[in-house]
Design a protein around this motif. Structure first.
Motif, PDB file in Angstrom:
ATOM      1  N   TRP A 168       0.683  -1.310   0.159  1.00  0.00           N
ATOM      2  CA  TRP A 168       0.138  -0.100  -0.245  1.00  0.00           C
ATOM      3  C   TRP A 168       1.006   1.061   0.449  1.00  0.00           C
ATOM      4  N   TRP A 169       1.787   0.889   0.686  1.00  0.00           N
ATOM      5  CA  TRP A 169       2.562   2.314   0.372  1.00  0.00           C
ATOM      6  C   TRP A 169       3.860   2.242   0.195  1.00  0.00           C
ATOM      7  N   GLN A 170       4.300   0.863  -1.256  1.00  0.00           N
ATOM      8  CA  GLN A 170       5.117   1.302  -2.106  1.00  0.00           C
ATOM      9  C   GLN A 170       5.108   1.971  -3.247  1.00  0.00           C
ATOM     10  N   ARG A 171       5.985   2.911  -4.308  1.00  0.00           N
ATOM     11  CA  ARG A 171       5.330   2.960  -5.877  1.00  0.00           C
ATOM     12  C   ARG A 171       4.781   2.167  -6.585  1.00  0.00           C
ATOM     13  N   THR A 172       6.085   0.978  -6.140  1.00  0.00           N
ATOM     14  CA  THR A 172       6.577   0.120  -7.206  1.00  0.00           C
ATOM     15  C   THR A 172       4.981  -1.552  -6.945  1.00  0.00           C
ATOM     16  N   LEU A 173       4.148  -1.379  -7.939  1.00  0.00           N
ATOM     17  CA  LEU A 173       2.960  -2.264  -7.368  1.00  0.00           C
ATOM     18  C   LEU A 173       3.602  -4.246  -7.796  1.00  0.00           C
ATOM     19  N   PRO A 174       3.489  -4.534  -6.828  1.00  0.00           N
ATOM     20  CA  PRO A 174       3.586  -6.181  -7.311  1.00  0.00           C
ATOM     21  C   PRO A 174       2.293  -6.601  -7.993  1.00  0.00           C
ATOM     22  N   PRO A 175       2.393  -7.724  -8.340  1.00  0.00           N
ATOM     23  CA  PRO A 175       1.489  -8.745  -9.026  1.00  0.00           C
ATOM     24  C   PRO A 175       0.052  -7.824  -8.333  1.00  0.00           C
ATOM     25  N   LEU A 176       0.125  -8.917  -6.481  1.00  0.00           N
ATOM     26  CA  LEU A 176      -0.828  -8.215  -5.985  1.00  0.00           C
ATOM     27  C   LEU A 176      -1.723  -7.466  -5.939  1.00  0.00           C
TER      28      LEU A 176
ATOM     29  N   ALA B 234     -10.642  -4.143  -8.168  1.00  0.00           N
ATOM     30  CA  ALA B 234     -11.385  -4.508  -7.164  1.00  0.00           C
ATOM     31  C   ALA B 234     -11.834  -2.976  -6.137  1.00  0.00           C
ATOM     32  N   GLY B 235     -10.887  -2.335  -6.699  1.00  0.00           N
ATOM     33  CA  GLY B 235     -10.133  -0.738  -5.850  1.00  0.00           C
ATOM     34  C   GLY B 235     -10.660   0.094  -6.916  1.00  0.00           C
ATOM     35  N   TRP B 236     -10.962   0.398  -8.086  1.00  0.00           N
ATOM     36  CA  TRP B 236     -11.283   0.930  -8.843  1.00  0.00           C
ATOM     37  C   TRP B 236     -13.107   1.047  -8.252  1.00  0.00           C
TER      38      TRP B 236
ATOM     39  N   ASN C  45     -13.935  20.579   7.453  1.00  0.00           N
ATOM     40  CA  ASN C  45     -13.545  19.876   7.125  1.00  0.00           C
ATOM     41  C   ASN C  45     -12.076  19.658   6.871  1.00  0.00           C
ATOM     42  N   LEU C  46     -11.065  19.056   8.123  1.00  0.00           N
ATOM     43  CA  LEU C  46     -10.140  19.455   8.267  1.00  0.00           C
ATOM     44  C   LEU C  46      -9.010  18.354   8.137  1.00  0.00           C
ATOM     45  N   VAL C  47      -8.438  18.508   7.086  1.00  0.00           N
ATOM     46  CA  VAL C  47      -8.133  16.383   6.641  1.00  0.00           C
ATOM     47  C   VAL C  47      -6.384  16.564   6.382  1.00  0.00           C
ATOM     48  N   LEU C  48      -6.319  15.698   7.621  1.00  0.00           N
ATOM     49  CA  LEU C  48      -4.792  15.622   7.522  1.00  0.00           C
ATOM     50  C   LEU C  48      -4.495  14.253   6.704  1.00  0.00           C
ATOM     51  N   VAL C  49      -2.782  14.653   6.364  1.00  0.00           N
ATOM     52  CA  VAL C  49      -1.243  14.362   5.469  1.00  0.00           C
ATOM     53  C   VAL C  49      -0.476  13.838   6.177  1.00  0.00           C
ATOM     54  N   ASP C  50      -0.241  12.313   6.124  1.00  0.00           N
ATOM     55  CA  ASP C  50       1.373  11.985   6.826  1.00  0.00           C
ATOM     56  C   ASP C  50       2.684  12.573   5.525  1.00  0.00           C
ATOM     57  N   CYS C  51       2.970  13.125   6.037  1.00  0.00           N
ATOM     58  CA  CYS C  51       3.688  13.910   5.203  1.00  0.00           C
ATOM     59  C   CYS C  51       5.197  12.668   4.255  1.00  0.00           C
ATOM     60  N   SER C  52       4.840  11.268   5.282  1.00  0.00           N
ATOM     61  CA  SER C  52       6.189  10.176   4.829  1.00  0.00           C
ATOM     62  C   SER C  52       5.516   9.739   4.245  1.00  0.00           C
ATOM     63  N   THR C  53       3.357   9.676   4.390  1.00  0.00           N
ATOM     64  CA  THR C  53       3.247   8.447   3.296  1.00  0.00           C
ATOM     65  C   THR C  53       2.536   8.407   2.269  1.00  0.00           C
ATOM     66  N   GLY C  54       2.060  10.575   2.133  1.00  0.00           N
ATOM     67  CA  GLY C  54       1.236  10.651   1.501  1.00  0.00           C
ATOM     68  C   GLY C  54      -0.172   9.912   1.094  1.00  0.00           C
ATOM     69  N   PHE C  55      -0.124   9.400  -0.680  1.00  0.00           N
ATOM     70  CA  PHE C  55      -1.312   8.733  -0.501  1.00  0.00           C
ATOM     71  C   PHE C  55      -1.387   7.520  -0.857  1.00  0.00           C
ATOM     72  N   GLY C  56       0.201   7.040  -0.594  1.00  0.00           N
ATOM     73  CA  GLY C  56       0.480   5.740  -0.428  1.00  0.00           C
ATOM     74  C   GLY C  56       0.729   5.649  -2.745  1.00  0.00           C
TER      75      GLY C  56
ATOM     76  N   LEU D 114      -8.948   1.015  -1.662  1.00  0.00           N
ATOM     77  CA  LEU D 114      -9.059  -0.309  -1.370  1.00  0.00           C
ATOM     78  C   LEU D 114      -9.687  -1.107  -1.926  1.00  0.00           C
ATOM     79  N   PRO D 115      -8.917  -2.586  -2.240  1.00  0.00           N
ATOM     80  CA  PRO D 115      -8.349  -2.995  -1.653  1.00  0.00           C
ATOM     81  C   PRO D 115      -6.837  -3.349  -2.281  1.00  0.00           C
ATOM     82  N   ALA D 116      -6.600  -2.419  -3.048  1.00  0.00           N
ATOM     83  CA  ALA D 116      -5.314  -2.409  -3.630  1.00  0.00           C
ATOM     84  C   ALA D 116      -4.384  -1.034  -3.427  1.00  0.00           C
ATOM     85  N   GLY D 117      -4.663  -0.221  -2.405  1.00  0.00           N
ATOM     86  CA  GLY D 117      -4.522   0.971  -1.841  1.00  0.00           C
ATOM     87  C   GLY D 117      -5.123   1.236  -0.512  1.00  0.00           C
TER      88      GLY D 117
END
Length: 340
Positions: free
Chosen positions: A8-16, A23-25, A155-166, A171-174
């Motif tokens: 979920w947090w990796q830019r390079t996607l594995p086959p799964l 399903a995520g779409w 609406n105050l929306v928090l974003v972690d600067c170390s992970t962003g949108f992954g 879900l469930p792909a990300g």
């Protein structure tokens, strides 16, 4: 909830991840459309939602606690509303920390109840009605950004600067709860948490919408009880490895770690294994405040022993420009008055 997969947090996607993309779409489009439904209820109280775009920990609860503190400084009386995830009581219920435990209302609700009146309810409008009966003049929702049932004034929306949108998938792909471009439409302010450049996409979307940006930081508090000890860190939160990394960055000697799913309800087998491994290795157990809330909820001797043998790494949220945040809140409070 199971632990979030690493991809979920990796830019390079594995086959799964590629297999799960359809399903995520579908999930993302359904969730995105649901977000844009007209709210079925509006509270007479101003409602401030502290949310995020993704599944997992971004610091919503410590941010909500700090926001409540700032509001009290302004002469307001805040209260909390949340789902009560992990608890068996679905509400609406006013949390009483003297009689309720984490098994009843969830660890987050129990933690928040130490700071302000706290209502749990799986039905947000019903929870808001109960909150209106309390000595509260502004309601802070911990999570619920994607839930359209109750109208929000801010609406105050928090974003972690170390992970962003992954990996940028839903879900469930990300980790995204809906496509980011559909979620940003409902945001009123973006709050960047911590350091890093993974939030660049979120900042770009916020810039296109003209949203204000705030910065905040989760600050772990040094503990004398952990100094010079060989640590065995365990956690059942959204991102346990972030907790482990915080300990290491503070200079503590982390020798063993154990990850559990978010809001994990510890079993006697878990407790016995943690105690045995720590004793055999001469290690000091350490966990998060949320995990400790769950341990203290059990009345059995084994869990009392585990809690007594475990230290907590306390954290606090610091907001870089609190005056700007309060000015934004005040603006929305004035708008709420004119609506009546």
């Amino acid at each position: 909830m199971k632990r979030a997969p690493d991809f979920w947090w990796q830019r390079t996607l594995p086959p799964l991840a590629h297999l799960l993309k359809p399903a995520g779409w579908v999930y993302g489009r359904v969730s995105g459309r649901r977000m844009h439904r007209k709210p079925r209820a509006r509270s007479r109280l101003p409602v401030i939602c502290v949310g995020n775009f993704v599944v997992g920990g971004t610091g919503k609860t410590p941010f909500a606690i700090e926001l409540a503190r700032l509001l009290r400084q302004e002469g307001l009386t805040p209260g909390f509303l949340l789902r009560g995830y992990g608890g068996r009581n679905k509400g609406p219920l006013l949390v009483d920390p003297q009689t309720h435990d984490a098994a009843d209302v969830g660890d987050e609700a129990l933690l928040l109840s130490a700071h302000a009146p706290t209502v749990i309810s799986s039905d947000r409008p019903a929870g808001a009605r109960l909150a209106e009966e309390q000595p509260i003049d502004v309601l802070i929702m911990d999570d619920g950004f994607q839930n359209p049932s109750l109208a929000k004034d801010l609406n105050l929306v928090l974003v972690d600067c170390s992970t962003g949108f992954g990996n940028g998938l839903c879900l469930p792909a990300g980790p995204l709860r809906a496509p980011a471009h559909l979620q940003i439409v409902k945001a009123d302010c973006l709050v960047l948490i911590g350091e890093g450049d993974e939030a660049d996409e979120a900042v770009h979307l916020a810039g296109r919408k003209g949203l204000p940006l705030l910065h905040a930081h989760v600050q772990p508090r040094p503990s004398d009880a952990l100094e010079g000890k060989r640590l065995f860190a365990f956690a059942g939160i959204g991102r346990p490895r972030k907790f482990f990394k915080s300990l290491e960055e503070m200079g503590y000697a982390v020798h063993e770690t154990r990850e559990f799913p978010d809001h994990h309800r510890y079993s006697e087998t878990d407790a016995r294994a943690l105690l045995t491994e720590a004793e055999n290795g001469g290690l000091q157990l350490v966990t998060t405040r949320k995990d400790m809330m769950r341990l203290l909820s059990s009345e059995t001797e084994l869990f009392r022993w585990l809690a007594a043998k475990t230290e907590v790494l306390e954290v606090a949220m610091t907001i870089d420009d609190p005056d700007r945040l309060i000015a934004l809140v005040r603006e929305r409070l004035r708008a709420k008055v004119f609506e009546r």
